[in-house]
Design a protein around this motif. Structure first.
Motif, short mmCIF file in Angstrom:
data_model
loop_
_atom_site.label_atom_id
_atom_site.label_comp_id
_atom_site.label_asym_id
_atom_site.label_seq_id
_atom_site.Cartn_x
_atom_site.Cartn_y
_atom_site.Cartn_z
N TRP A 490 0.85 -1.07 0.18
CA TRP A 490 0.14 0.10 0.24
C TRP A 490 1.04 1.11 0.47
O TRP A 490 1.76 1.22 0.83
CB TRP A 490 -0.87 0.01 0.64
N GLU A 492 2.21 5.35 0.93
CA GLU A 492 1.93 6.13 1.96
C GLU A 492 0.53 7.02 1.75
O GLU A 492 -0.22 6.95 0.69
CB GLU A 492 3.03 6.70 2.37
N CYS A 493 -0.22 7.48 3.10
CA CYS A 493 -1.51 8.20 2.90
C CYS A 493 -1.68 8.93 2.29
O CYS A 493 -0.33 9.72 3.28
CB CYS A 493 -2.42 8.06 4.35
N GLN A 502 -5.16 5.48 0.32
CA GLN A 502 -4.38 4.53 0.13
C GLN A 502 -4.46 3.60 -1.81
O GLN A 502 -5.50 3.25 -1.40
CB GLN A 502 -3.34 3.60 1.03
N CYS A 529 -8.07 5.69 5.00
CA CYS A 529 -6.52 5.91 5.63
C CYS A 529 -6.60 6.86 6.79
O CYS A 529 -7.33 8.28 6.12
CB CYS A 529 -5.19 5.33 5.04
N ASN A 530 -6.54 6.93 7.37
CA ASN A 530 -6.58 8.20 8.72
C ASN A 530 -7.93 8.53 8.84
O ASN A 530 -7.65 10.21 8.72
CB ASN A 530 -5.06 9.11 8.13
#
Length: 534
Positions: A490, A492-493, A502, A529-530
């Protein structure tokens, strides 16, 4: 000024200045002059303006023949004391720093001025003062005492008339003395009184308003003690006839009654003959006195001035009045080249051209000098930058991504789409909305046991991914007609918080001849993500 001032003139304030006189009484006051102090000045503000005013400066009431002026009538134009920069009666107070010299206002000072005239004509008088002599005590103003005894007598009289009344107490004038309380030749007393009009300082007491003195009743001696003190005669009334001989009258009043308490027998009115237009004809007409001269038509060089009078009574035979009612004369002002470029004061700054952020504002002034003086190179407009609070900036989001593939190959699952934050909100702008959306998806029903086998297959794939990350030999995932490489790691966010995305890829390693293009192609997966708030 101490001893240089004989009388301080006090009268009621006029407020507001533009209120017409026909709805209020004209203020008045009495004052005295003598042979050494015969100049009269006064100044009154034009409220609510803090520094506009009208007045007279050093008006000499002693005539050229050393007599006393009987009547002075003066029209007054407004003046500017130069301490405030307002352009109307009710402009906010704004000190002029440094102060300007006192000057007469003009009709071209400012377009918002109540006296403004775009044609630049003479400013209209706003007030009129009338000074009239009502009484005379002593000799003419050029007579001085001849000997020491006269000087001492004058000083004693002044000392007697001194008043120790505090300046904070404002009274009316004393009334005349009353008659003596005794009607026979016996000792009595008489009284005079005055009215307290204003007490400016309450901490200072104001003395008595009544005054008593002893007196003797009538008939105590053979001498005549019945002397009245009369005022001077007032002005004659208009003649009773407009043409030929008529009559007119004049009046006076008792200023002080006799010491013995008796009544005054002197006359208080007088009648006399008067003649208007001695030769009266049917074509004769009666006209008024000439009015005052207008201001000169030019502010520099040669100009014209005019004055007018009116026809009071036209001819009895209906003919046209032959008397002149208009006079025009030349007038000379200072040489034009000596007059500088004259400008009005700057106007107030305009509002900023924007409601937020950076903009511009302007201020103006007007040329007062006549055009014939030549071109004026001074700026008539000024522009400067202005800064208001920053404009609000709304949150800016990217477009939504396409919906992802369903996370289940059969049965109920879900799919997601995301978007990213491109610009944070600032200065109170609209806040950001959600960055990820989820919805249900259902591809087909799962056959019995298929769900368990699907879960086993997913666990197997995850184990293979972990082994590939640990450096093991690359494995492949089979697709109909092709051999695939394993999923990449994956990425990086895209954001540390607030919702990012991602990606990972699976590429084709080998395509068999029997493969169809639709079943053998690179694959891509996206996930959120995040997603926790920033």
């Amino acid at each position: 000024m101490g001893d240089d001032v004989l009388t301080v003139i006090k009268m009621k304030a006029q407020w507001p200045a533009w209120q017409p006189l026909n709805i209020r009484a004209a203020p008045s006051a009495e004052f005295s002059v003598d042979r050494t102090r015969h100049l009269m000045s006064f100044l009154t503000m034009l409220g609510p303006s803090p520094d506009w005013n009208v007045g007279l400066s050093a008006e000499d009431l002693c005539t050229k023949e050393c007599g006393w002026s009987q009547k002075v009538v003066q029209d007054l134009i407004p003046w500017d004391a130069g301490t405030d920069s307002g352009v109307t009666y009710e402009s906010p107070n704004k000190l002029t720093v440094p102060p300007n010299k006192i000057r007469p206002l003009t009709s071209l000072d400012h377009p918002q001025s109540p006296f403004y005239d775009p044609e630049g004509g003479a400013i209209t008088p706003v007030a009129r003062v009338v000074i009239e002599r009502i009484a005379r005590k002593g000799e003419q103003c050029n007579i001085v005492p001849d000997n020491v005894d006269d000087i001492v007598a004058d000083i004693a009289q002044e000392e007697k008339e001194e008043d120790d009344t505090p300046e904070t107490c404002i009274y009316s004038n004393w009334s005349p003395w009353s008659a003596c309380s005794s009607a026979t030749c016996e000792k009595g007393k008489r009284m005079r009184q005055r009215m307290l009009k204003a007490q400016l300082d309450l901490s200072v007491s104001c003395p008595h308003t009544q005054d008593f003195e002893p007196c003797m009743g009538p008939g105590c001696s053979d001498e005549d003690s019945s002397t009245c003190m009369m005022s001077e005669w007032l002005s004659w009334s208009p003649c009773s006839l407009s043409c030929g001989m008529g009559t007119h009258t004049r009046e006076r009043y008792v200023k002080q009654f006799p010491d013995d308490g008796s009544l005054c027998t002197l006359p208080t009115d007088e009648t006399d003959n008067c003649v208007v237009n001695e030769e009266c004809y049917p074509s004769s007409c009666l006209v008024t006195e000439w009015g005052e001269w207008d201001f000169c038509s030019a502010t520099c060089g040669l100009g014209k001035k005019r004055r007018e009078r009116r026809v009071k009574i036209p001819p009895q035979d209906g003919s046209i009045c032959g008397a002149e009612v208009l006079e025009v004369e030349n007038c000379m002002m200072p040489e034009c080249h000596t007059i500088p470029c004259m400008l009005t004061p700057w106007s107030d700054w305009s509002d900023c051209s924007v409601t937020c952020g950076k903009g511009l504002r302007t201020r103006l002034r007007v040329l007062k000098s006549p055009v014939e003086l030549g071109e004026c190179t001074e700026d008539l407009e000024q522009v400067e930058k202005c800064m208001l609070p920053e404009c609000p900036i709304d949150c800016v989001m990217s477009e939504w991504t396409d919906w992802s593939e369903c996370n289940k190959s059969c049965g109920k699952g879900h799919t997601i789409r995301t978007r990213i934050l491109k610009l944070e909100p600032q200065f109170g702008g609209d806040s950001c909305q959600e960055t990820i959306q989820r919805k249900k998806c259902k591809i087909r029903k799962c056959s019995r046991g298929q769900a368990n086998s699907d879960e086993k297959k997913q666990r197997k794939e995850q184990r293979e991914k972990r082994r590939s990350k640990q450096g093991r030999v690359e494995t492949t995932s089979d697709h109909p007609g092709c051999k695939m490489r394993p999923w990449s790691s994956w990425t990086e966010c895209t954001k540390l918080c607030g919702g990012g995305i991602q990606e990972r890829l699976m590429t084709v390693k080998q395509r068999f001849k029997t493969a169809q293009l639709t079943s053998c192609k690179d694959r891509k997966e996206i996930r959120a993500c995040n997603v926790h708030p920033c």
